[in-house]
Design a protein around this motif. Sequence first.
Motif, PDB file in Angstrom:
ATOM      1  N   LYS A  20      43.863  36.492 -26.095  1.00  0.00           N
ATOM      2  CA  LYS A  20      44.834  36.745 -25.010  1.00  0.00           C
ATOM      3  C   LYS A  20      44.160  36.690 -23.645  1.00  0.00           C
ATOM      4  N   ILE A  21      43.023  37.347 -23.521  1.00  0.00           N
ATOM      5  CA  ILE A  21      42.346  37.391 -22.214  1.00  0.00           C
ATOM      6  C   ILE A  21      41.889  35.986 -21.815  1.00  0.00           C
ATOM      7  N   LEU A  22      41.326  35.251 -22.770  1.00  0.00           N
ATOM      8  CA  LEU A  22      40.808  33.919 -22.424  1.00  0.00           C
ATOM      9  C   LEU A  22      41.930  32.929 -22.107  1.00  0.00           C
ATOM     10  N   GLN A  23      43.091  33.126 -22.750  1.00  0.00           N
ATOM     11  CA  GLN A  23      44.192  32.187 -22.516  1.00  0.00           C
ATOM     12  C   GLN A  23      44.968  32.493 -21.237  1.00  0.00           C
ATOM     13  N   GLU A  24      44.842  33.726 -20.770  1.00  0.00           N
ATOM     14  CA  GLU A  24      45.715  34.203 -19.703  1.00  0.00           C
ATOM     15  C   GLU A  24      45.661  33.360 -18.430  1.00  0.00           C
ATOM     16  N   ASN A  25      44.453  33.013 -18.020  1.00  0.00           N
ATOM     17  CA  ASN A  25      44.332  32.344 -16.728  1.00  0.00           C
ATOM     18  C   ASN A  25      43.069  31.505 -16.747  1.00  0.00           C
ATOM     19  N   THR A  26      43.219  30.275 -17.169  1.00  0.00           N
ATOM     20  CA  THR A  26      42.013  29.469 -17.368  1.00  0.00           C
ATOM     21  C   THR A  26      41.323  29.146 -16.042  1.00  0.00           C
ATOM     22  N   GLU A  27      42.097  29.089 -14.957  1.00  0.00           N
ATOM     23  CA  GLU A  27      41.448  28.789 -13.678  1.00  0.00           C
ATOM     24  C   GLU A  27      40.518  29.917 -13.258  1.00  0.00           C
ATOM     25  N   LYS A  28      40.967  31.142 -13.572  1.00  0.00           N
ATOM     26  CA  LYS A  28      40.140  32.298 -13.258  1.00  0.00           C
ATOM     27  C   LYS A  28      38.746  32.137 -13.862  1.00  0.00           C
ATOM     28  N   TRP A  29      38.683  31.681 -15.101  1.00  0.00           N
ATOM     29  CA  TRP A  29      37.370  31.565 -15.756  1.00  0.00           C
ATOM     30  C   TRP A  29      36.520  30.514 -15.093  1.00  0.00           C
ATOM     31  N   ARG A  30      37.162  29.451 -14.642  1.00  0.00           N
ATOM     32  CA  ARG A  30      36.378  28.438 -13.940  1.00  0.00           C
ATOM     33  C   ARG A  30      35.748  29.044 -12.686  1.00  0.00           C
ATOM     34  N   ASN A  31      36.513  29.868 -11.966  1.00  0.00           N
ATOM     35  CA  ASN A  31      35.954  30.531 -10.784  1.00  0.00           C
ATOM     36  C   ASN A  31      34.862  31.512 -11.162  1.00  0.00           C
ATOM     37  N   LYS A  32      35.091  32.219 -12.255  1.00  0.00           N
ATOM     38  CA  LYS A  32      34.184  33.314 -12.581  1.00  0.00           C
ATOM     39  C   LYS A  32      32.877  32.844 -13.193  1.00  0.00           C
ATOM     40  N   CYS A  33      32.901  31.698 -13.861  1.00  0.00           N
ATOM     41  CA  CYS A  33      31.636  31.264 -14.474  1.00  0.00           C
ATOM     42  C   CYS A  33      31.347  29.794 -14.282  1.00  0.00           C
ATOM     43  N   GLY A  34      32.181  29.100 -13.525  1.00  0.00           N
ATOM     44  CA  GLY A  34      31.879  27.695 -13.246  1.00  0.00           C
ATOM     45  C   GLY A  34      31.994  26.783 -14.445  1.00  0.00           C
ATOM     46  N   ALA A  35      32.720  27.212 -15.470  1.00  0.00           N
ATOM     47  CA  ALA A  35      32.835  26.371 -16.662  1.00  0.00           C
ATOM     48  C   ALA A  35      34.223  26.536 -17.270  1.00  0.00           C
ATOM     49  N   ASN A  36      34.635  25.542 -18.017  1.00  0.00           N
ATOM     50  CA  ASN A  36      35.832  25.673 -18.845  1.00  0.00           C
ATOM     51  C   ASN A  36      35.421  26.231 -20.197  1.00  0.00           C
ATOM     52  N   ILE A  37      36.010  27.355 -20.555  1.00  0.00           N
ATOM     53  CA  ILE A  37      35.694  27.934 -21.863  1.00  0.00           C
ATOM     54  C   ILE A  37      36.767  27.470 -22.848  1.00  0.00           C
ATOM     55  N   ILE A  38      36.340  26.765 -23.867  1.00  0.00           N
ATOM     56  CA  ILE A  38      37.275  26.205 -24.841  1.00  0.00           C
ATOM     57  C   ILE A  38      37.143  26.959 -26.167  1.00  0.00           C
ATOM     58  N   ILE A  39      38.239  27.532 -26.641  1.00  0.00           N
ATOM     59  CA  ILE A  39      38.224  28.141 -27.979  1.00  0.00           C
ATOM     60  C   ILE A  39      38.392  26.998 -28.975  1.00  0.00           C
ATOM     61  N   LYS A  40      37.293  26.553 -29.557  1.00  0.00           N
ATOM     62  CA  LYS A  40      37.376  25.366 -30.422  1.00  0.00           C
ATOM     63  C   LYS A  40      37.830  25.731 -31.823  1.00  0.00           C
ATOM     64  N   LYS A  41      37.320  26.857 -32.325  1.00  0.00           N
ATOM     65  CA  LYS A  41      37.685  27.276 -33.683  1.00  0.00           C
ATOM     66  C   LYS A  41      37.846  28.790 -33.745  1.00  0.00           C
ATOM     67  N   VAL A  42      38.753  29.207 -34.604  1.00  0.00           N
ATOM     68  CA  VAL A  42      38.885  30.630 -34.904  1.00  0.00           C
ATOM     69  C   VAL A  42      38.864  30.772 -36.420  1.00  0.00           C
ATOM     70  N   LEU A  43      37.916  31.541 -36.922  1.00  0.00           N
ATOM     71  CA  LEU A  43      37.778  31.701 -38.370  1.00  0.00           C
ATOM     72  C   LEU A  43      38.609  32.880 -38.856  1.00  0.00           C
ATOM     73  N   VAL A  44      39.477  32.606 -39.844  1.00  0.00           N
ATOM     74  CA  VAL A  44      40.320  33.667 -40.414  1.00  0.00           C
ATOM     75  C   VAL A  44      40.300  33.530 -41.934  1.00  0.00           C
ATOM     76  N   ARG A  45      40.697  34.616 -42.594  1.00  0.00           N
ATOM     77  CA  ARG A  45      40.752  34.538 -44.058  1.00  0.00           C
ATOM     78  C   ARG A  45      41.949  33.699 -44.489  1.00  0.00           C
ATOM     79  N   ASP A  46      43.100  33.940 -43.799  1.00  0.00           N
ATOM     80  CA  ASP A  46      44.323  33.256 -44.192  1.00  0.00           C
ATOM     81  C   ASP A  46      44.923  32.520 -42.993  1.00  0.00           C
TER      82      ASP A  46
END
Lengths: 428, 428
Positions: A20-46
């Motif tokens: 939720k936090i990472l999806q909320e405002n992607t531009e914010k993250w670019r400002n805050k760390c100078g990079a696009n953070i991409i959630i490439k995979k999420v591991l779940v049991r089901d």
Amino acid sequence: MEKIEIAILGLGNVGQGVVKILQENTEKWRNKCGANIIIKKVLVRDPAKKRDVSLPPDVVTGRWQEIISDPEIKIIVEVMGGIEPARTYVMEALAKGKNVVTANKDLLAEHGRELFEKSQAAGCDLYFEASVAGGIPIINPLKQSLIANNIEQVMGIVNGTTNYILTRMTQEGMGFADALKRAQELGYAEADPTADVEGYDAARKIAILASLAFHTRVTFQDVYVEGITKIRPKDLSYARELGYTVKLLGIAREESGQVEARVHPALIPSSHPLANVYDSFNAVFVRGDAVGETMFFGRGAGQMPTGSAVVGDIIEVVKNIEKGSTGRLSCTCYEHKAFKPMGEIMTKYYLRLHVIDRPGVLASIAGIFGNHGVSLASVIQKNCEDGIAELVVITHKVRENDIQDALKIIRELSITKEIANLIRVEEN
Amino acid sequence: MEKIEIAILGLGNVGQGVVKILQENTEKWRNKCGANIIIKKVLVRDPAKKRDVSLPPDVVTGRWQEIISDPEIKIIVEVMGGIEPARTYVMEALAKGKNVVTANKDLLAEHGRELFEKSQAAGCDLYFEASVAGGIPIINPLKQSLIANNIEQVMGIVNGTTNYILTRMTQEGMGFADALKRAQELGYAEADPTADVEGYDAARKIAILASLAFHTRVTFQDVYVEGITKIRPKDLSYARELGYTVKLLGIAREESGQVEARVHPALIPSSHPLANVYDSFNAVFVRGDAVGETMFFGRGAGQMPTGSAVVGDIIEVVKNIEKGSTGRLSCTCYEHKAFKPMGEIMTKYYLRLHVIDRPGVLASIAGIFGNHGVSLASVIQKNCEDGIAELVVITHKVRENDIQDALKIIRELSITKEIANLIRVEEN
């Protein structure tokens, strides 16, 4: 702009908070760390299970192999909890040169050494702000802002469930069982509350804090643990009468090169900053030789507070990746200090005893205490029914073994009906 | 092992603390940052003056040129305070590619922008943990651990002198002048206490915190400031009667993209975590959208607490130098937000009025308040002497301009003797 790909292991309460936090405002993250953070995979049991967050179907996977074999994934965010398979995954990730952010106190408190050795060998980051006290910044302050200090003591309310229970018992006079039930209804306590009410959760956290504070590895097994199940409303009201509040404390202290680490209920003066930490709030009180007394207060659990800490760590690791400086905060356990056995600790004690109500009883008991070097700071005597008196005693500072020896003798006296409770008293 | 040479500008109270900490245990520093930290030069006005710390004579110098022209000096530690010559030295150091650690709130609150632009252009570190709240980690937590949050509010007791004065007035009923005198005797207040008691010191700190929290440059000039000189023991006892405690607060808040930043005395509920911060302690309360409420508590001033923060920063910069990652925490003011004018803020108010004690007076005053949208939450009326009544009012939330307009009219009424005090009330 650089793109940093990450994988999240686990999509439970905390995992969903991170998404939720990472999806909320992607531009914010670019400002805050100078990079696009991409959630490439999420591991779940089901992967088919319905969840509160929306992720593209190719992101959610049940197969670890997809993640560990992907060289583009630079950060593994471990929020699955428990020892296995988390331990294996984190070790494999570090071995492959992936950086790790984890919220897993069990893993760190039991297998910290091998994890840090692996991360150091690989030159990778291993960040764990969320593992203790949820959203409250305490790991990074100990590793960074307070590093100039010789830390003398870390003392904290690091389990929100038990703090909630003790708050209800104190403020409303509820019994333990009722307060626990209320905590369960509110979702603060689990169906099996053992890890919380027996102090195991707090012990894992104090092991992590002690390791950081004293630069020596302290594991869960090294921590003396006692929970809150024996606390009665009566103890809380006597404590108040004497100017104290009862909290479940994690205490880590270094004196003359010896480290003590323990978790147990304790009376603290009602004027102490920790005494006013109510409900499910957490707080960690740190004393250093230069900084003096400091305290860090906030939410010790919950999806968003814990997510806040995890994402704060992710941003730090992203910055390190961009600057080529991963591994800059390495393991800080570069010493091997001795542990002080529990019997050797020095503290004050609160005792509640039931004795036969007749002249000379207090004198006999005081005499036995005196023979063991236990001197009494205050005594309250109240008559119960059937010729039984309730005796409440606060001692001066004494060695744990000495008071336990005295109690062994007192327990056997014909005038003693019961040693109803012993609670340690921490004054600073 | 690498050797990192530093220069310290200023050998006053804080400078001596930094030297003491760095000299105490040189092996510790090697463990903590993998380098030998060498104090190569210390800049002072009068090298011949006797001081509490011992330094080799060739280290202490009166000449800045010796420092700025030495390419081996990698870190400049500015603890001289004040704007000039500190500003010139720091700008010159950054221009030469030297990293800077500073404790100078005046400099940052007034010239932050040019300093950060210069450091960013040079790829240098500019660390300033000690500039706000002394030893308490608050700058780095805002820049790092809490970075995942949209910060909604920062509210703090960031001046120990005024907190000490208010504590004495509250707990002992002392008047302002006596409490100030006591603070001066104890060395908490300076001979000229203006910067503390008028709130200027707190305003500089809140400007720095607001800049960090909201990612927009807030300077000292942007902060509304009101000191504590008009607070009377009477106000403190009325506050207590109503369930409040009076503190000098720095408040920074963002709402709908507008930033407000102000320093003034305020009533806060006695159950608020900040209400229990006594004597010369400081505390900063931060509310973020993910983490919720957090608080950071400790010593906001003093040689060793401030030294702790400065040395913590030095170690961070040393690590960055070793990893080639200086500049990794760059300026975070990447937005340009509007300021909310003071007249537009919404809060509750405490008012103490002296009015002629006759029927209908309260009705007239309440009527004028009503016409301006000011509604009253509680009213206490006490008879003074000579037919004068003291009226104490707490309002509901209202716009500052509206209550000020109402007071202008009330002040002119024939029934009004005096508007004795107006203090804002902050509830969260």
